[in-house]
Design a protein around this motif. Structure first.
Motif: not given
Length: 206
Positions: A30-32, A70-71, A75-78
């Motif tokens: 799940l990413l945010s 990739w995150c 600019q995403q994070r797990i």
């Protein structure tokens, strides 16, 4: 821990992943894109990982590493982990699920563990077929369902059903399939575009 909001994109992709491999256990990350504010976590996307040999540590570690890189570039994070077990009647976290979720909490302490309830995944089921856990005092416990939000559930459910009926679930690529054919895109930009198209106001959704 505070509220968790699950986006249409994240739910639809998890649902399609489980539907694509109905006789297998599947899992993913799940990413945010949002920085948690006041303890809230907004799950904006997910990366489908495996549909076979879920406990296989080397593949999982490879996937985690690539997704993390990739995150950082996007600019995403797990922020969590999801899993659907092979048996529709079993929605309990497996040792594999707990182990991966524990690893994610090392980098993000408010991480969530989401299990898809296979017994409630029919298109006409009125509530989201998800069971969410949070980590407290070194244990994973059920999260208060009143702190879990899936906005526009009926629209999200309709999009998931429409994509399944049209065969668009076959467009979804998990990391397993990418390893079999590296030309396949595990970031699923085609699926993301399709979900966005179906959820646009022009189509009467959202």
């Amino acid at each position: 821990m505070g509220e968790v909001e699950l986006s249409c994109r994240a739910y639809v992709k998890m649902y399609l992943h489980a539907c694509q491999f109905p006789r297998c256990g599947v899992n993913g990350l799940l990413l945010s894109r949002c920085s948690p504010a006041g303890g809230a976590v907004c799950v904006t996307d997910c990366v489908p990982l495996l549909h076979s040999h879920l406990p296989l540590a080397p593949i999982t570690q490879l996937a985690l590493t690539q997704v993390d890189v990739w995150c950082s570039q996007t600019q995403q994070r797990i922020v969590g982990y999801y899993q659907a077990n092979a048996s529709a009647s079993d929605s309990s976290p497996t040792p594999c699920a707990l182990k991966i979720a524990d690893k994610i909490t090392e980098q993000f302490e408010s991480a969530v563990l989401l299990m898809l309830d296979g017994s409630k995944m029919s298109p006409d089921y009125r509530v989201p077929p998800i069971i969410m856990y949070e980590r407290k005092d070194s244990r994973w416990i059920l999260k208060d369902k009143h702190t879990i939000m899936l906005r526009q559930w009926e629209e999200t459910q309709a999009i998931a059903s429409q994509m399944l009926e049209s065969g668009d679930h076959l467009l979804l690529v998990d990391f397993d399939s990418h390893l079999d054919d590296i030309t396949k895109d595990w970031t699923n930009q085609k699926v993301n575009s399709k979900i966005e198209e179906l959820s646009s106001p022009v189509n009467g959704n959202i």
